[in-house]
Design an enzyme around this catalytic site. Sequence first.
Site, short mmCIF file in Angstrom:
data_model
loop_
_atom_site.label_atom_id
_atom_site.label_comp_id
_atom_site.label_asym_id
_atom_site.label_seq_id
_atom_site.Cartn_x
_atom_site.Cartn_y
_atom_site.Cartn_z
N ARG A 53 0.94 -1.33 0.04
CA ARG A 53 -0.06 0.11 -0.02
C ARG A 53 1.08 1.29 -0.12
NH1 ARG A 53 2.21 1.72 3.72
NH2 ARG A 53 0.92 3.30 3.92
N GLY A 54 0.28 2.55 0.05
CA GLY A 54 1.02 3.72 -0.29
C GLY A 54 1.13 3.86 -1.62
N ALA A 55 0.92 5.36 -2.01
CA ALA A 55 0.66 5.53 -3.48
C ALA A 55 1.75 4.97 -4.42
CB ALA A 55 0.37 7.06 -3.66
N ARG A 90 -7.60 -0.14 -6.70
CA ARG A 90 -7.80 0.72 -5.57
C ARG A 90 -7.98 2.13 -6.36
NH1 ARG A 90 -4.32 0.85 -0.53
NH2 ARG A 90 -6.00 2.20 0.17
N GLN A 203 -1.86 2.02 10.18
CA GLN A 203 -0.76 2.07 9.32
C GLN A 203 0.32 2.85 10.02
OE1 GLN A 203 -3.64 2.70 7.88
NE2 GLN A 203 -3.86 2.13 5.70
N ASP A 244 -1.98 10.60 -1.68
CA ASP A 244 -2.33 9.53 -2.55
C ASP A 244 -2.69 10.31 -4.02
OD1 ASP A 244 -2.93 8.20 -0.09
OD2 ASP A 244 -2.57 6.52 -1.46
N ASN A 254 -5.48 12.49 1.11
CA ASN A 254 -4.65 11.34 1.81
C ASN A 254 -5.49 10.64 2.84
OD1 ASN A 254 -1.98 10.53 2.37
ND2 ASN A 254 -2.15 11.43 4.49
N LYS A 255 -4.95 9.84 3.55
CA LYS A 255 -5.77 8.68 4.31
C LYS A 255 -6.52 9.63 5.43
CE LYS A 255 -5.49 5.34 4.40
NZ LYS A 255 -6.31 4.24 3.72
#
Length: 363
Positions: A53-55, A90, A203, A244, A254-255
Amino acid sequence: MQIHGRAYRSIWLAEDGWRVQVIDQTRLPHEFRIATLDSVQAAAQAIRDMWVRGAPLIGATAAYGLCLALRQDSGDASLAAAARLLLDTRPTAINLRWAVERLQRVVAPLPPAERAAAAYAEAARLCDEDVATNAAIGEHGLAVLRERWRELGGERPLRILTHCNAGWLATVDWGTALAPIYKAHDGGLPVMVWVDETRPRNQGAALTAWELGAHGVPHQVVADNAGGLLMQRGEVDLCIVGTDRTTRCGDVCNKIGTYLKALAARAHDVPFYVALPGSTIDWTLCAGADIPIEERSPREVTHIHGKNPQGRITEVQLTPDGSPARNPAFDVTPAALVSGLITERGVCPASEAGLRGLYPEAT
Ligand code: MRU
């Protein structure tokens, strides 16, 4: 990144030279498990189920996913189907589309027999570039941290709050938001990181704390709800997060939970920076409201994972039987709340003029 005394990137090729290996991030911080991906379906699953995960890492995994597809079948239909499969995993991280389109542009004009090799070469290039890009973000961000530290008298560690995980695990190496922190720590600028736990998937508590700990960076994990109090009491000197997708006008997706921290930061005059590579900018959009927000399973809200006393990773239920839950995975922080965007090309205001100043070639 050094893990157990060995240098790792977050994605690499197996010894056979074609299968792809990643760290299964759903097992961290309790277990360091390497997963081997041998098909585009496996790469898609790794992205969808958040082993990776993570862009930027999502983009790199998608690039190698296309390689795996082309190795099996290098025809036009296979390329199109693999791209579709990966793009559907995603919706929010723009790096996914950026990476898939980049590989398609390289391989589509080639005869099918040459495509797989060209795709592997391009995916490797993309990964190397990600490392260099993040190292440059680290240098530019370090200047921001140093300036803030001096402004505050330079006598005690700079207290930095971060949300989610925008470290080396979210990229190929270094990270985005954490790159300046690693550079600061390595260069002798004292830092202390407030790590938001980042519900629902944690996370921050699981990944950022693990990374920072492995690197020896002083940090404390805090409940997501603690940030407001810490800022109100003057215990946060600066916030830095990843993203992201950032629109060309500087709105930052973002998250989930990032926006609340930006609001609190503005209320308490705490600088709020966002670190990102150029590949995270969506030049097609201006308004953050137009960014698709991923909705994930409510189970991530109603249940939680952890290590039980027997040392086994287990899941427990938090909510009453039958309570419904909702799980939007990202939010949008308006550009007006962002003090600056830290990119591989330098730091700019969160605005179209700011971004175009750094990326004049963007269309
Ligand atoms: O849902 P995730 O874990 O993929 O979300 C990750 C983030 O929100 C990160 O902050 C973002 O991808 C930037 S990563 C360098």
